[in-house]
Design a protein around this motif. Sequence first.
Motif, PDB file in Angstrom:
ATOM      1  N   THR A 190       0.850  -1.190   0.000  1.00 34.42           N
ATOM      2  CA  THR A 190       0.000   0.000   0.000  1.00 34.42           C
ATOM      3  C   THR A 190       0.885   1.240   0.000  1.00 34.42           C
ATOM      4  O   THR A 190       1.906   1.285   0.687  1.00 34.42           O
ATOM      5  CB  THR A 190      -0.932   0.048   1.229  1.00 34.42           C
ATOM      6  OG1 THR A 190      -0.150   0.115   2.430  1.00 34.42           O
ATOM      7  CG2 THR A 190      -1.844  -1.173   1.281  1.00 34.42           C
ATOM      8  N   THR A 191       0.490   2.232  -0.782  1.00 36.13           N
ATOM      9  CA  THR A 191       1.204   3.506  -0.833  1.00 36.13           C
ATOM     10  C   THR A 191       0.210   4.635  -0.625  1.00 36.13           C
ATOM     11  O   THR A 191      -0.735   4.791  -1.402  1.00 36.13           O
ATOM     12  CB  THR A 191       1.920   3.696  -2.183  1.00 36.13           C
ATOM     13  OG1 THR A 191       2.902   2.666  -2.354  1.00 36.13           O
ATOM     14  CG2 THR A 191       2.599   5.068  -2.245  1.00 36.13           C
ATOM     15  N   GLY A 192       0.411   5.416   0.442  1.00 33.03           N
ATOM     16  CA  GLY A 192      -0.443   6.562   0.717  1.00 33.03           C
ATOM     17  C   GLY A 192       0.225   7.840   0.231  1.00 33.03           C
ATOM     18  O   GLY A 192       1.442   8.005   0.352  1.00 33.03           O
ATOM     19  N   LEU A 193      -0.580   8.734  -0.333  1.00 29.22           N
ATOM     20  CA  LEU A 193      -0.059   9.995  -0.865  1.00 29.22           C
ATOM     21  C   LEU A 193      -0.703  11.167  -0.130  1.00 29.22           C
ATOM     22  O   LEU A 193      -1.923  11.336  -0.182  1.00 29.22           O
ATOM     23  CB  LEU A 193      -0.341  10.098  -2.368  1.00 29.22           C
ATOM     24  CG  LEU A 193       0.361   9.054  -3.242  1.00 29.22           C
ATOM     25  CD1 LEU A 193      -0.096   9.189  -4.686  1.00 29.22           C
ATOM     26  CD2 LEU A 193       1.870   9.193  -3.142  1.00 29.22           C
ATOM     27  N   ARG A 194       0.122  11.960   0.521  1.00 29.50           N
ATOM     28  CA  ARG A 194      -0.363  13.150   1.209  1.00 29.50           C
ATOM     29  C   ARG A 194      -0.365  14.320   0.229  1.00 29.50           C
ATOM     30  O   ARG A 194       0.680  14.926  -0.040  1.00 29.50           O
ATOM     31  CB  ARG A 194       0.502  13.445   2.430  1.00 29.50           C
ATOM     32  CG  ARG A 194       0.377  12.370   3.515  1.00 29.50           C
ATOM     33  CD  ARG A 194       1.353  12.596   4.668  1.00 29.50           C
ATOM     34  NE  ARG A 194       1.187  11.558   5.689  1.00 29.50           N
ATOM     35  CZ  ARG A 194       2.000  11.370   6.728  1.00 29.50           C
ATOM     36  NH1 ARG A 194       3.059  12.170   6.871  1.00 29.50           N
ATOM     37  NH2 ARG A 194       1.782  10.408   7.605  1.00 29.50           N
ATOM     38  N   PHE A 195      -1.527  14.611  -0.331  1.00 38.54           N
ATOM     39  CA  PHE A 195      -1.663  15.668  -1.331  1.00 38.54           C
ATOM     40  C   PHE A 195      -1.575  17.050  -0.686  1.00 38.54           C
ATOM     41  O   PHE A 195      -2.133  17.281   0.386  1.00 38.54           O
ATOM     42  CB  PHE A 195      -3.001  15.553  -2.063  1.00 38.54           C
ATOM     43  CG  PHE A 195      -3.118  14.346  -2.955  1.00 38.54           C
ATOM     44  CD1 PHE A 195      -2.311  14.207  -4.060  1.00 38.54           C
ATOM     45  CD2 PHE A 195      -4.048  13.353  -2.681  1.00 38.54           C
ATOM     46  CE1 PHE A 195      -2.416  13.093  -4.885  1.00 38.54           C
ATOM     47  CE2 PHE A 195      -4.163  12.245  -3.494  1.00 38.54           C
ATOM     48  CZ  PHE A 195      -3.345  12.110  -4.607  1.00 38.54           C
ATOM     49  N   PHE A 196      -0.937  17.972  -1.388  1.00 32.86           N
ATOM     50  CA  PHE A 196      -0.804  19.349  -0.931  1.00 32.86           C
ATOM     51  C   PHE A 196      -1.505  20.297  -1.909  1.00 32.86           C
ATOM     52  O   PHE A 196      -1.029  20.532  -3.012  1.00 32.86           O
ATOM     53  CB  PHE A 196       0.671  19.737  -0.807  1.00 32.86           C
ATOM     54  CG  PHE A 196       1.339  19.234   0.450  1.00 32.86           C
ATOM     55  CD1 PHE A 196       1.671  20.092   1.482  1.00 32.86           C
ATOM     56  CD2 PHE A 196       1.623  17.885   0.597  1.00 32.86           C
ATOM     57  CE1 PHE A 196       2.279  19.629   2.635  1.00 32.86           C
ATOM     58  CE2 PHE A 196       2.239  17.411   1.756  1.00 32.86           C
ATOM     59  CZ  PHE A 196       2.554  18.284   2.781  1.00 32.86           C
TER      60      PHE A 196
END
Length: 340
Positions: A190-196
Amino acid sequence: MKILVTGAAGFIGFFLSKNLIEKGHEVVGLDNINDYYDVNLKYARLNQLGIDKNSAEKFNFLINSESYRNFTFIRLGIENRDSLPELFKNQSFDVVCNLAAQAGVRYSLKNPEAYVDSNIVGFLNILECCRHNNIQHLIYASSSSIYGLNDKTPFETSDRTDHPVSLYAATKKSNELMAHTYSHLYNFPTTGLRFFTVYGPWGRPDMAYFSFTENILANKPINIYNNGELARDFTYIDDIINGITLIIEKGFKPISEQKNKYSIYNIGRGKPIKLLDFIDMIGSNLKKDVKSIMMPMQDGDVYKTWADTNQLKKNYGYSPQVDLEEGVKNFIKWYHSYKK
């Protein structure tokens, strides 16, 4: 690859689907098309992908695109515990990119139940479906909002994120914890992406830059919170899509030397901009004077966001290219065209 993109009628999901389709992947787009904001914009995005509005309005039907033979769409909520597992079983996806979520910090103060239904129950359903269907890689949307009121900048993924200041942020933090647990227990990546602060054409009307543009054109004053003492790491949509596509195509990469199946990355421009400067740039592109009303800080808001993207650059070669002036110009051009 065969890829499921949830939230495909949304801002990021639409652009990601289009990019993956044009690269030759087989894409199934999923969205519940809720009315959190104008559904006509969502249908207009789908129309760009060759999906007719009349067909898209029906729930739980796979619709073939009229423009791309490698794209199909289904209207479905990710919290549906009967239909979503059936879709996974029938389609045999290689990769899942979960962008479906109830978005918006301020709306979470008014309608918290919607966030639990979509962002907690729905995400659990996604995890269960991935677990039981041999998904090679789950990529999912987290958010920069989980950093809360952290003073240290730029934000690094190793920073503590124990103090979210909105329910939206709390649900995104929960997603990361849930993904970590499933990666550990069931050994799938699993790869989580913290969007800005993603912005650009076809963006969400509830985002500040969209409402700023509307009000400036209508000669209405805009509300500026915390007396303008806010900064955001504004990131253009094309840079976000290029980053996600790199992750999909290059596959899972652990952040640390540990051979675990769980990663978290920041994905942003890496350059915070003062909100007042951003507003001036919009006004300049519109060739209009900006009228403003200074307001106090809002509940659930944060003072500054700033992404450290070194890990994403190191593992995937991520390199944002679009500066703010070009990005704002592109948005304004699209806005005039869309609004006629």
